[in-house]
Scaffold this active site. Sequence first.
Site, PDB file in Angstrom:
ATOM      1  N   GLY A  69      -1.486  -0.186 -13.362  1.00 39.69           N
ATOM      2  CA  GLY A  69      -0.623   1.024 -13.609  1.00 39.69           C
ATOM      3  C   GLY A  69       0.624   0.751 -12.922  1.00 39.69           C
ATOM      4  N   ASN A 153      -2.462  13.239 -11.600  1.00 40.36           N
ATOM      5  CA  ASN A 153      -3.501  12.657 -10.812  1.00 40.36           C
ATOM      6  C   ASN A 153      -4.118  13.560  -9.689  1.00 40.36           C
ATOM      7  OD1 ASN A 153      -0.844  11.599  -9.978  1.00 40.36           O
ATOM      8  ND2 ASN A 153      -1.709  10.706  -8.345  1.00 40.36           N
ATOM      9  N   GLN A 181      -3.906   8.401 -15.859  1.00 42.41           N
ATOM     10  CA  GLN A 181      -4.974   9.583 -15.540  1.00 42.41           C
ATOM     11  C   GLN A 181      -5.658   9.920 -16.960  1.00 42.41           C
ATOM     12  OE1 GLN A 181      -6.923   9.906 -12.939  1.00 42.41           O
ATOM     13  NE2 GLN A 181      -5.659   9.010 -11.655  1.00 42.41           N
ATOM     14  N   SER A 201      -4.164   1.737 -16.464  1.00 42.33           N
ATOM     15  CA  SER A 201      -4.484   0.751 -15.460  1.00 42.33           C
ATOM     16  C   SER A 201      -5.968   0.687 -15.814  1.00 42.33           C
ATOM     17  CB  SER A 201      -4.557   1.957 -14.223  1.00 42.33           C
ATOM     18  OG  SER A 201      -4.976   1.118 -13.342  1.00 42.33           O
ATOM     19  N   HIS A 203      -8.648   0.136 -13.828  1.00 41.74           N
ATOM     20  CA  HIS A 203      -9.689   0.518 -13.143  1.00 41.74           C
ATOM     21  C   HIS A 203      -9.960   2.089 -12.927  1.00 41.74           C
ATOM     22  CE1 HIS A 203      -7.500   2.178  -9.227  1.00 41.74           C
ATOM     23  NE2 HIS A 203      -6.501   1.389  -9.838  1.00 41.74           N
ATOM     24  N   THR A 239       1.000 -16.765 -15.722  1.00 41.62           N
ATOM     25  CA  THR A 239      -0.137 -17.152 -16.796  1.00 41.62           C
ATOM     26  C   THR A 239      -1.011 -15.811 -16.818  1.00 41.62           C
ATOM     27  OG1 THR A 239      -0.230 -19.410 -15.595  1.00 41.62           O
ATOM     28  CG2 THR A 239      -2.196 -18.733 -16.590  1.00 41.62           C
ATOM     29  N   CYS A 327      -3.435   7.523  -2.925  1.00 44.67           N
ATOM     30  CA  CYS A 327      -2.429   7.107  -2.278  1.00 44.67           C
ATOM     31  C   CYS A 327      -1.850   7.941  -1.435  1.00 44.67           C
ATOM     32  CB  CYS A 327      -1.026   6.713  -3.232  1.00 44.67           C
ATOM     33  SG  CYS A 327      -1.674   5.847  -4.553  1.00 44.67           S
TER      34      CYS A 327
HETATM   35  N1  PLP Z   1      -0.383   6.498 -12.191  1.00 46.03           N
HETATM   36  C1  PLP Z   1      -0.823   7.226 -11.740  1.00 46.03           C
HETATM   37  C2  PLP Z   1      -0.985   8.513 -12.517  1.00 46.03           C
HETATM   38  C3  PLP Z   1      -2.177   6.965 -11.021  1.00 46.03           C
HETATM   39  O1  PLP Z   1      -3.047   7.958 -10.684  1.00 46.03           O
HETATM   40  C4  PLP Z   1      -2.105   5.705 -10.483  1.00 46.03           C
HETATM   41  C5  PLP Z   1      -3.288   5.384  -9.679  1.00 46.03           C
HETATM   42  O2  PLP Z   1      -3.861   6.099  -8.665  1.00 46.03           O
HETATM   43  C6  PLP Z   1      -1.159   4.566 -10.704  1.00 46.03           C
HETATM   44  C7  PLP Z   1      -0.215   5.162 -11.639  1.00 46.03           C
HETATM   45  C8  PLP Z   1      -1.367   3.229 -10.300  1.00 46.03           C
HETATM   46  O3  PLP Z   1      -2.331   2.399 -10.990  1.00 46.03           O
HETATM   47  P1  PLP Z   1      -2.932   1.311 -10.295  1.00 46.03           P
HETATM   48  O4  PLP Z   1      -3.954   1.838  -9.035  1.00 46.03           O
HETATM   49  O5  PLP Z   1      -3.596   0.405 -11.430  1.00 46.03           O
HETATM   50  O6  PLP Z   1      -1.673   0.485  -9.855  1.00 46.03           O
END
Ligand code: PLP
Length: 385
Positions: A69, A153, A181, A201, A203, A239, A327
């Site tokens: 993401g 998020n 999200q 994203s 995961h 790649t 984060c």
């Molecule tokens: N954007 C939002 C709203 C997110 O919640 C996150 C991850 O928590 C990201 C971007 C970043 O994604 P990634 O962890 O795949 O880099």
Amino acid sequence: MIYLDAAATTPVRREAIEAMWPYLTGEFGNPSSSHGLGESAAAALLAARQSVAAVLNCRPGEVVFTSGGTEADNLAVKGIALARRAEDPLRTRVLVSAVEHPAVAESAAYLARVHGFTIDTLPVDDQGLVQSDRFAQLLGPDVALASVMYANNEVGTVQPIAELAAMARGRGVPFHTDAVQAAGWLTLDTAALGVDALSLSGHKVGAPKGVGVLYLRNRIAAEPLIHGGGQERGARSGTENVAFAVALATALALAEAERPERAERVKALRDQFIAAVLQQVPGAVLTGPRSRRLPSIASFCFPGSSGESVLLELERRSIACSSGSACAAGADEPSAVLTAMGVPSDVAQTAVRFSFDGGISAADLDRAGEAVADVVAGLGRLRSS
Ligand code: PLP
């Protein structure tokens, strides 16, 4: 362990592991190679792209696989703004909401610092909602890009993306949304949303960490961030990670198929949990809106406590959740999202986010609600003794 941190990450689904396994083992070819192994990797990558495109209701060629993401957001914000300004040098402003993930906010800050753009931050109200009339005022012929996240998020606020995107389109301004999200909870139909770019994203939907997607509408130019062999139609060289692209496509398709039932069920559980916490924890404050929020997020402040102590005590009771976003966890600064919503910094420091995936049960949430009440009351007693 009761895992209430699905907005941070989710476990990889078995179906995704099984789908990607061949491309980590026997079918290990490079999609650019012209022999059989390469061709079978290229075919798998194309099928993954087609599957993602079906969820996004777009063309396969509009799907760019990225490392996650964060990279998708960086490519959208930096790439589109730089390309738009190159086409029209008067477009020197970038509009972002005040509640963006750092992947968007810091990309915009970079554009200001290194490339001389002016950044306009779109304020939000006390629910974290962008005001569309304010957005309309800020749109102009000098804007190179507008970026407003689909769902937040930290507090789960869902923005009126289709409305904002239509306004931007009317003014010739490319519109990007971070839908990381929203995936698995809200529609990702890019035609209905009317967006020019949308980030995902892997995961967050049951694929591994380290893979993502940027939907980039065909007509929209984006300056690449990574140069090299011209893969992903030149938008992202390197790649391709065939196995992870296959895993993302598999997990996303499943998440989309399950979405209507899961969203309804989890929304009802979320509302029960919110009601239980507000009832059992004196002084608890729900952050973000009551209804315009993701089914998967319940977020509170517990004024007078410390968010970190609540987290530690909950973990001792085998409940995993988070303070604001993953984060920002461990950061001393109060959450920028809550601050933008007008939450005083001493209250913002007490934020705790509970986030759910489709596997959450009413029994788990009952236990979690009781544990929260117990922990906050215990910490209160400690303070007053
Ligand atoms: N954007 C939002 C709203 C997110 O919640 C996150 C991850 O928590 C990201 C971007 C970043 O994604 P990634 O962890 O795949 O880099």
